[in-house]
Design an enzyme around this catalytic site. Structure first.
Site, PDB file in Angstrom:
ATOM      1  N   SER A  36      -3.933  -9.402   6.551  1.00  0.00           N
ATOM      2  CA  SER A  36      -5.493  -8.659   6.293  1.00  0.00           C
ATOM      3  C   SER A  36      -5.877  -9.713   6.717  1.00  0.00           C
ATOM      4  O   SER A  36      -7.471  -9.482   5.947  1.00  0.00           O
ATOM      5  CB  SER A  36      -5.313  -7.756   5.407  1.00  0.00           C
ATOM      6  OG  SER A  36      -4.797  -6.395   5.672  1.00  0.00           O
ATOM      7  N   ARG A  38      -8.778 -17.897  10.548  1.00  0.00           N
ATOM      8  CA  ARG A  38      -9.882 -18.194   9.463  1.00  0.00           C
ATOM      9  C   ARG A  38     -10.013 -18.022   8.513  1.00  0.00           C
ATOM     10  O   ARG A  38      -9.091 -16.277   7.933  1.00  0.00           O
ATOM     11  CB  ARG A  38     -11.814 -18.065   9.449  1.00  0.00           C
ATOM     12  CG  ARG A  38     -12.631 -17.284   9.699  1.00  0.00           C
ATOM     13  CD  ARG A  38     -13.024 -16.969  10.577  1.00  0.00           C
ATOM     14  NE  ARG A  38     -13.929 -15.371  11.037  1.00  0.00           N
ATOM     15  CZ  ARG A  38     -13.574 -14.711  11.570  1.00  0.00           C
ATOM     16  NH1 ARG A  38     -12.954 -15.094  12.991  1.00  0.00           N
ATOM     17  NH2 ARG A  38     -13.710 -13.362  11.865  1.00  0.00           N
ATOM     18  N   ASP A  75      -4.051  -4.821   8.086  1.00  0.00           N
ATOM     19  CA  ASP A  75      -4.266  -3.328   7.431  1.00  0.00           C
ATOM     20  C   ASP A  75      -5.315  -2.183   8.239  1.00  0.00           C
ATOM     21  O   ASP A  75      -4.433  -1.402   8.202  1.00  0.00           O
ATOM     22  CB  ASP A  75      -5.084  -3.792   5.605  1.00  0.00           C
ATOM     23  CG  ASP A  75      -5.949  -4.070   5.939  1.00  0.00           C
ATOM     24  OD1 ASP A  75      -6.565  -4.747   6.773  1.00  0.00           O
ATOM     25  OD2 ASP A  75      -6.835  -4.297   4.774  1.00  0.00           O
TER      26      ASP A  75
HETATM   27  C1  GLC Z   1     -11.125  -8.533   6.111  1.00  0.00           C
HETATM   28  C2  GLC Z   1     -10.198  -9.515   7.163  1.00  0.00           C
HETATM   29  C3  GLC Z   1      -9.764  -8.449   7.982  1.00  0.00           C
HETATM   30  C4  GLC Z   1      -8.905  -6.999   6.956  1.00  0.00           C
HETATM   31  C5  GLC Z   1      -9.523  -6.489   6.277  1.00  0.00           C
HETATM   32  C6  GLC Z   1      -9.709  -5.469   4.924  1.00  0.00           C
HETATM   33  O1  GLC Z   1     -12.479  -8.606   6.697  1.00  0.00           O
HETATM   34  O2  GLC Z   1     -10.646 -10.814   7.957  1.00  0.00           O
HETATM   35  O3  GLC Z   1      -8.927  -8.647   8.664  1.00  0.00           O
HETATM   36  O4  GLC Z   1      -9.189  -6.148   7.705  1.00  0.00           O
HETATM   37  O5  GLC Z   1     -10.822  -7.398   5.374  1.00  0.00           O
HETATM   38  O6  GLC Z   1      -8.689  -6.077   4.094  1.00  0.00           O
END
Ligand code: GLC
Length: 471
Positions: free
Chosen positions: A157, A172, A210
């Site tokens: 995620s 990133r 996620d």
């Molecule tokens: C951050 C991550 C994203 C994820 C979110 C919740 O924003 O960059 O990919 O969905 O956290 O976990």
């Protein structure tokens, strides 16, 4: 009184005995954190534009990642999948069997606490740790099938660029991760190399965010789910878009009415600082984070940062107007020493005016060696309310922006994440803010509602793997 608006609409009631200079400064801070309906609507309108830009080739703070999850489940998906979810604190490995029965599944799982230091360690350590835990899981659950490799869906995620479902280049790191040698690389290839080195009998068939897992798992149970959202360590949402409305994938020549899930990655909203009312505490959170300048919206809203904001406010009050006079703040001065759950507890504890605030007292004493008076505890409670109210109201802007952009008048948002469950009054505050932004008539029930999501990184990831193997 609308309980969701509290400090925003009814002002602050200080307990007697708090010095004037403290009440004056707390009032000033409350003002800084206040986001009225008009401001929320302006932020949302800018948000809508950024979502649209992200789908085109134009520069946008929001990357609107195409996930290649192209179908909603029907309930008749079948198969056995391993799933691995690399969260901020835990690694979760599951064996998911989607059974013949409509919507049926069986799940076995193990959770492992990520070792300290892994978040800022090396890429080899990270992949080795994950591959070893998957190997342990296969062994412990007798799942090793010799030469036949089990299909695995990997929930990773972080923002990734995907040109197919089983591939993803990390744009990133976010959420405090800072591991060298992964940004700019395909994480599937890196993890598969670690599996191969150890001869772990799995093959990655899907790389999942996620939010997308949450969208699909929740839609599996409830067809009214239109958005999958995470409000935990980080904050982000995914929704289903029509390929014809995603100019940046025009070269793929996909049918215009084909669905594709978009992981918005809107935690990065307003990195160019045009819309959000950032205050001195937000600037400080950003400055001391591993990636200054990034995830501007997330840093004002999400669980990883709410505690840090409150901690900075407490220290500021101590240093400028003598709040918690005489206390030794050494422990509180440690970066990130206050968790969001602690701030929420403070507020909850003080919500009952007759309360003696024993939980807050215990937290401050045990975790920070601070012994506040009852009056001071009441101020802590107010600060919790100020910080958490802003987080919930700003969180609503992202959801409202997707609704506005998609012309979504009615539906449900499946929300997952530890902070969503734990933050006091979060859901009712976010719902009230959504009502203000979308300007529903007073006599109308909430048209878009927040519901607890289904298991995105287990069932959702397995479903995405099953749906993508259908071709
Ligand atoms: C951050 C991550 C994203 C994820 C979110 C919740 O924003 O960059 O990919 O969905 O956290 O976990």
């Amino acid at each position: 009184m609308n309980e969701a608006q509290d400090v925003q609409s009814v002002g602050i009631h200080f307990p007697p005995g708090i010095p004037d200079k403290v009440t004056a400064e707390v009032s000033r801070i409350a003002q800084m954190f206040m986001v009225d309906g008009e401001s929320l609507r302006k932020i949302t309108d800018h948000f809508v534009k950024e979502l649209e830009r992200g789908l085109s080739d134009q520069d946008s703070d929001i990357s609107m990642n195409v996930t290649w999850a192209t179908k909603y489940p029907t309930g008749y998906e079948t198969g056995q999948y391993l799933t691995v979810d690399m969260g901020g604190t835990n690694l979760r490995v599951c064996n998911v069997v989607l059974t013949d029965e409509k919507g049926g599944y069986e799940i076995t799982q193990s959770k492992f606490k990520l070792p300290k230091g892994l978040k800022t360690g090396t890429a080899d350590e990270l992949w080795a740790y994950i591959a070893d835990r998957v190997a342990d899981f296969l062994r412990d659950h007798n799942l090793d099938q010799g030469d036949e490799k089990l299909p695995l869906a990997f929930t990773f995620s972080y923002p990734i660029t995907q040109d197919k479902i089983r591939h993803g280049v990390l744009q990133r790191w976010t959420k405090g991760f800072d591991i060298e040698g992964v940004e700019g690389h395909d994480v599937v290839a890196q993890l598969e190399a670690a599996f191969e080195e150890r001869d772990v009998g799995v093959r990655i068939v899907a790389l999942v965010n996620d939010t997308t897992g949450t969208l699909i798992a929740s839609a599996y149970k409830d067809p009214e789910i239109k958005i999958g959202s995470i409000f935990g360590t980080g904050c982000n949402s995914a929704y289903m878009e029509k390929c014809g409305r995603v100019p940046k994938i025009a070269d793929y020549k996909l049918p215009g009415d084909q669905n594709v899930a978009i992981n918005t990655e809107y935690g990065a909203f307003d990195n160019s600082h045009k819309a959000l009312p950032r205050c001195q505490f937000d600037l400080e959170v950003d400055r001391t984070s591993p990636r200054p300048g990034q995830q501007t919206y997330e840093k004002m809203v999400a669980g990883l940062y709410v505690g840090e904001i409150a901690r900075l406010v407490l220290i500021h009050l101590h240093d400028t107007v003598g709040f918690l006079e005489g206390a030794d703040l050494t422990r509180l001065r440690r970066l990130n020493s206050m968790e969001s759950s602690c701030v929420s507890k403070m507020e909850e504890d003080g919500a009952d005016t007759g309360s003696v605030m024993s939980e807050t007292k215990a937290i401050l004493s045990e975790q920070f060696g601070i012994e506040p008076t009852l009056q001071e505890l009441r101020v802590c409670c107010l600060l919790g309310e100020i910080v958490c109210t802003r987080a919930a109201r700003l969180y609503a802007c992202g959801i409202a922006a997707i609704c506005k952009k998609e012309g979504l008048k009615k539906g449900r948002v499946g929300v997952d994440g530890s902070t969503f469950e734990k933050l006091f009054r979060f859901k009712s505050r976010a719902a009230a803010a959504l009502r203000e932004i979308l300007e529903w008539p007073d006599d109308e029930e909430d048209l878009v509602t927040f519901v607890q999501a289904e298991d995105g990184s287990g069932i959702g990831a397995a479903l995405i793997a099953a749906l993508s193997s259908e071709g």
